[in-house]
Write an enzyme that holds these catalytic residues in place. Structure first.
Site, PDB file in Angstrom:
ATOM      1  N   HIS A 258       7.040  -6.433   8.162  1.00  0.00           N
ATOM      2  CA  HIS A 258       6.455  -7.633   8.263  1.00  0.00           C
ATOM      3  C   HIS A 258       5.207  -7.331   9.227  1.00  0.00           C
ATOM      4  O   HIS A 258       5.399  -6.668   9.994  1.00  0.00           O
ATOM      5  CB  HIS A 258       7.309  -8.747   8.927  1.00  0.00           C
ATOM      6  CG  HIS A 258       6.800 -10.199   8.704  1.00  0.00           C
ATOM      7  ND1 HIS A 258       5.783 -10.884   9.844  1.00  0.00           N
ATOM      8  CD2 HIS A 258       7.201 -11.040   7.906  1.00  0.00           C
ATOM      9  CE1 HIS A 258       5.637 -11.800   9.044  1.00  0.00           C
ATOM     10  NE2 HIS A 258       6.432 -12.210   8.171  1.00  0.00           N
ATOM     11  N   ASP A 309      12.770 -12.547   2.929  1.00  0.00           N
ATOM     12  CA  ASP A 309      12.851 -12.402   1.383  1.00  0.00           C
ATOM     13  C   ASP A 309      13.902 -11.584   0.809  1.00  0.00           C
ATOM     14  O   ASP A 309      14.291 -11.822  -0.415  1.00  0.00           O
ATOM     15  CB  ASP A 309      11.320 -11.875   0.794  1.00  0.00           C
ATOM     16  CG  ASP A 309      10.105 -12.666   1.261  1.00  0.00           C
ATOM     17  OD1 ASP A 309      10.379 -14.045   1.018  1.00  0.00           O
ATOM     18  OD2 ASP A 309       9.236 -12.399   1.825  1.00  0.00           O
TER      19      ASP A 309
END
Length: 373
Positions: A258, A309
């Site tokens: 991320h 996700d």
């Protein structure tokens, strides 16, 4: 002036909506772990929009307002029916168009006072789950299902999507997913929404712009890509050769790492647990087992932990949701955060107009067209 690619590390504004500090995500100061385990999505909507949790009366009123506005306008239903009857239409493109069309049906679309903007916020949040569900059914030749007034957003979405009452664990899982995706500081789609409405454009334009940003695979499309990867792997024993082949080819493994979190996405663990429970319930634990094996390899080799996700893919698959609906579902949740940031932008607006570091040629002289080579 020196450019920062992707605005990484640039603080563009102040906000009271959410924060990411030391790998901890909070909504209005409440830790995401606390909210995910204890709150309903409707409470999160109120929290993000009012910067405080509601009392019982306030929550009941919000639910009443959302239920009143939940029906999808017939204009949007007819628009979806005008599409050729097949499954090739990209759901995010359909959603983007539907929200823009929704603005055309709203007589208050260009009324910019706070009261009108709040009423539009209610309409948008209330209608987006039904819009996604209606599109899904219409493209399959099925009639849309009317939401039940007594159901909350999580339960109603699953009901209007599948046409049957969801189980309590399915509602719990989807409620948690909605909370976890509700807001995430100045992510790409939220920043897009704020840039749009900073021109004093209307809220429907801001949301349409945000959906356009979310449509990209580097933002909202990652969980669909994860499910595609798991489907290609097929069985647990195929996970290691598949992932190692990807790494050898220097191909990206979706669902890991991320831009902001350095030591792991705090949202991932909640969906990991729901993936385990749901895949066990459906008798398809292989999706969870494959995910675990992929996580082991990637975190060991690349030192990249999974993000939100990664496990949301197997959660949504286990809820019987079509894979290309994963990103529109993201929008159902993130609508709450987009609206919170739009209202905040309106409340203390300044046009967002950054500069660019020029890297083109310098001191050129105009040459008449007849003299150009």
């Amino acid at each position: 002036m020196t450019a920062t690619r992707g605005l990484e590390g640039v603080v563009a504004t102040t906000s009271s909506v959410s924060s990411i500090i030391d790998d901890t995500l909070t909504y209005v100061g409440y830790d995401i772990d606390d909210l995910t385990e204890n709150a309903s999505f409707e409470e999160i909507i109120y929290l993000l929009w009012h910067l405080r949790l509601p009392n019982k009366t306030e929550l009941a009123e919000l639910k009443k307002q959302l239920a009143k506005e939940a029906a999808v306008p017939q204009e949007i239903i007819e628009h979806f029916k005008s599409y050729p009857l097949n499954n090739v239409h990209p759901p995010m493109a359909a959603l983007r168009t539907a929200i823009s069309l929704l603005g055309l049906t709203d007589s208050e679309a260009d009324v910019m006072n706070p009261e009108a903007n709040y009423r539009k916020a209610i309409r948008l949040q209330a209608k987006v789950p039904g819009i996604v569900a209606a599109f899904s059914r219409i493209r399959k030749g099925l009639d849309p299902v009317e939401p039940k007034e007594e159901y909350g957003i999580a339960e109603n979405f699953l009901y209007t999507l599948n046409g049957e009452d969801p189980s309590p664990i399915e509602v719990e899982a989807f409620n948690k997913a909605l909370i976890l995706h509700a807001d995430h500081e100045l992510n790409a789609s939220t920043f897009t929404a704020r840039v749009c409405v900073a021109t004093l454009s209307d809220i429907y334009s801001g949301i349409t712009a945000a959906i356009g940003a979310l449509k990209g695979p580097l933002h909202g499309g990652a969980n669909e890509a994860v499910m595609k990867m798991l489907t290609e792997i097929g069985e647990v024993e195929n996970a290691e050769p598949y992932i190692r082949s990807k790494m050898e080819k220097k191909e990206k493994v979706m669902g890991f790492g991320h831009r902001v979190y350095k030591h792991g996405d705090p949202r991932a663990k909640h969906l990991k647990e729901m993936s385990k429970r749901l895949t066990n319930l459906t008798g398809e634990s292989k999706w969870y087992d494959m995910s675990i094996r992929v996580e082991e390899i990637v975190t060991s080799e690349k030192k990249l932990p999974p993000n939100v996700d990664f496990y949301s893919a197997s959660v949504y698959h286990s809820l019987g949701i079509d894979h290309d609906l994963f990103t529109p579902i993201f929008a159902v949740s993130r609508m709450s955060g987009w609206i919170a940031h739009i209202l905040e932008q309106y409340d203390n607006n300044r046009l967002i107009r950054p500069r660019a570091e020029y890297t083109g040629p310098d001191k050129q002289t105009f040459v008449p067209i007849d003299e150009r080579a």
